[in-house]
Design a protein around this motif. Structure first.
Motif, PDB file in Angstrom:
ATOM      1  N   VAL A  70       0.840  -1.203   0.000  1.00  0.00           N
ATOM      2  CA  VAL A  70       0.000   0.000   0.000  1.00  0.00           C
ATOM      3  C   VAL A  70       0.873   1.251   0.000  1.00  0.00           C
ATOM      4  N   ARG A  71       1.929   1.247   0.807  1.00  0.00           N
ATOM      5  CA  ARG A  71       2.848   2.392   0.853  1.00  0.00           C
ATOM      6  C   ARG A  71       3.494   2.619  -0.516  1.00  0.00           C
ATOM      7  N   GLU A  72       3.940   1.543  -1.154  1.00  0.00           N
ATOM      8  CA  GLU A  72       4.552   1.682  -2.479  1.00  0.00           C
ATOM      9  C   GLU A  72       3.526   2.168  -3.490  1.00  0.00           C
ATOM     10  N   LEU A  73       2.284   1.667  -3.417  1.00  0.00           N
ATOM     11  CA  LEU A  73       1.238   2.111  -4.331  1.00  0.00           C
ATOM     12  C   LEU A  73       0.992   3.607  -4.177  1.00  0.00           C
ATOM     13  N   ARG A  74       0.981   4.092  -2.953  1.00  0.00           N
ATOM     14  CA  ARG A  74       0.816   5.542  -2.732  1.00  0.00           C
ATOM     15  C   ARG A  74       1.960   6.327  -3.363  1.00  0.00           C
ATOM     16  N   GLU A  75       3.184   5.814  -3.240  1.00  0.00           N
ATOM     17  CA  GLU A  75       4.334   6.477  -3.853  1.00  0.00           C
ATOM     18  C   GLU A  75       4.215   6.489  -5.378  1.00  0.00           C
ATOM     19  N   VAL A  76       3.792   5.373  -5.939  1.00  0.00           N
ATOM     20  CA  VAL A  76       3.620   5.269  -7.391  1.00  0.00           C
ATOM     21  C   VAL A  76       2.531   6.229  -7.864  1.00  0.00           C
ATOM     22  N   GLU A  77       1.409   6.248  -7.164  1.00  0.00           N
ATOM     23  CA  GLU A  77       0.321   7.152  -7.548  1.00  0.00           C
ATOM     24  C   GLU A  77       0.746   8.610  -7.395  1.00  0.00           C
ATOM     25  N   GLY A  78       1.525   8.903  -6.371  1.00  0.00           N
ATOM     26  CA  GLY A  78       2.051  10.258  -6.207  1.00  0.00           C
ATOM     27  C   GLY A  78       2.958  10.647  -7.365  1.00  0.00           C
ATOM     28  N   ALA A  79       3.810   9.718  -7.776  1.00  0.00           N
ATOM     29  CA  ALA A  79       4.708   9.982  -8.907  1.00  0.00           C
ATOM     30  C   ALA A  79       3.909  10.177 -10.195  1.00  0.00           C
ATOM     31  N   LEU A  80       2.862   9.384 -10.384  1.00  0.00           N
ATOM     32  CA  LEU A  80       2.009   9.568 -11.572  1.00  0.00           C
ATOM     33  C   LEU A  80       1.358  10.950 -11.556  1.00  0.00           C
ATOM     34  N   GLY A  81       0.955  11.403 -10.386  1.00  0.00           N
ATOM     35  CA  GLY A  81       0.356  12.729 -10.271  1.00  0.00           C
ATOM     36  C   GLY A  81       1.347  13.852 -10.543  1.00  0.00           C
ATOM     37  N   ARG A  82       2.616  13.644 -10.194  1.00  0.00           N
ATOM     38  CA  ARG A  82       3.654  14.668 -10.392  1.00  0.00           C
ATOM     39  C   ARG A  82       4.318  14.592 -11.752  1.00  0.00           C
ATOM     40  N   LEU A  83       4.151  13.479 -12.449  1.00  0.00           N
ATOM     41  CA  LEU A  83       4.933  13.184 -13.652  1.00  0.00           C
ATOM     42  C   LEU A  83       4.921  14.306 -14.683  1.00  0.00           C
ATOM     43  N   HIS A  84       3.797  14.925 -14.917  1.00  0.00           N
ATOM     44  CA  HIS A  84       3.707  15.956 -15.953  1.00  0.00           C
ATOM     45  C   HIS A  84       3.748  17.365 -15.369  1.00  0.00           C
ATOM     46  N   GLU A  85       4.149  17.456 -14.108  1.00  0.00           N
ATOM     47  CA  GLU A  85       4.339  18.757 -13.463  1.00  0.00           C
ATOM     48  C   GLU A  85       5.810  19.157 -13.607  1.00  0.00           C
ATOM     49  N   PRO A  86       6.079  20.448 -13.628  1.00  0.00           N
ATOM     50  CA  PRO A  86       7.473  20.895 -13.800  1.00  0.00           C
ATOM     51  C   PRO A  86       8.419  20.418 -12.701  1.00  0.00           C
ATOM     52  N   GLU A  87       7.909  20.202 -11.490  1.00  0.00           N
ATOM     53  CA  GLU A  87       8.797  19.802 -10.392  1.00  0.00           C
ATOM     54  C   GLU A  87       9.165  18.322 -10.410  1.00  0.00           C
ATOM     55  N   TYR A  88       8.514  17.519 -11.268  1.00  0.00           N
ATOM     56  CA  TYR A  88       8.905  16.113 -11.349  1.00  0.00           C
ATOM     57  C   TYR A  88      10.307  16.047 -11.940  1.00  0.00           C
ATOM     58  N   GLY A  89      11.171  15.299 -11.274  1.00  0.00           N
ATOM     59  CA  GLY A  89      12.551  15.179 -11.736  1.00  0.00           C
ATOM     60  C   GLY A  89      13.456  16.232 -11.132  1.00  0.00           C
TER      61      GLY A  89
END
Length: 131
Positions: A70-89
């Motif tokens: 569940v913790r990893e899934l939250r991290e993955v979903e968070g990364a998907l949410g940030r992926l197309h934002e300028p701060e991702y990466g």
């Protein structure tokens, strides 16, 4: 600062979507298994081993595995949410670019390697950007 290309973001998005699907499936299977079988298997298991402490330990391990997923899934979903934002990466601690090679290995990363190392060495203190 160099930003990730569209192709790089699509590659990361594909991996994150795949990992999210795998984790959801694993969590669902574990919850079904623990929900349907827990009462019966715990009783049978207690008879087999005749040791409540061992049965509790095994139940605790199953719960810990679900919590980890569940913790990893939250991290993955968070990364998907940030992926197309300028701060991702971009490192959350020092603001430097996180290389694509690091994101390929760990797409949920929010820190560059240097800041992650500092955070792991001093987990009780917030990571500070290099001076």
């Amino acid at each position: 600062m160099r930003y990730l290309t569209i192709e790089q973001r699509e590659t990361l998005q594909s991996w994150l979507n795949f990992r999210a699907a795998v984790l959801r499936r694993e969590i669902a299977v574990a919850l079904r298994r623990s929900g349907n079988e827990q009462a019966m298997s715990l009783a049978n298991h207690l008879e087999e081993i005749d040791d409540q402490a061992v049965a509790d330990l095994e139940s605790g391990i199953e719960i810990a595995e679900i919590e980890r997923d569940v913790r990893e899934l939250r991290e993955v979903e968070g990364a998907l949410g940030r992926l197309h934002e300028p701060e991702y990466g971009v490192c959350a601690d020092c603001g430097s670019e996180i290389p694509f090679s690091r994101l390929s290995a760990s797409p949920t990363a929010t820190r560059c390697i240097a800041c992650q190392r500092r955070a792991e060495r001093l987990p009780s203190e917030p990571a500070q950007p290099p001076a």
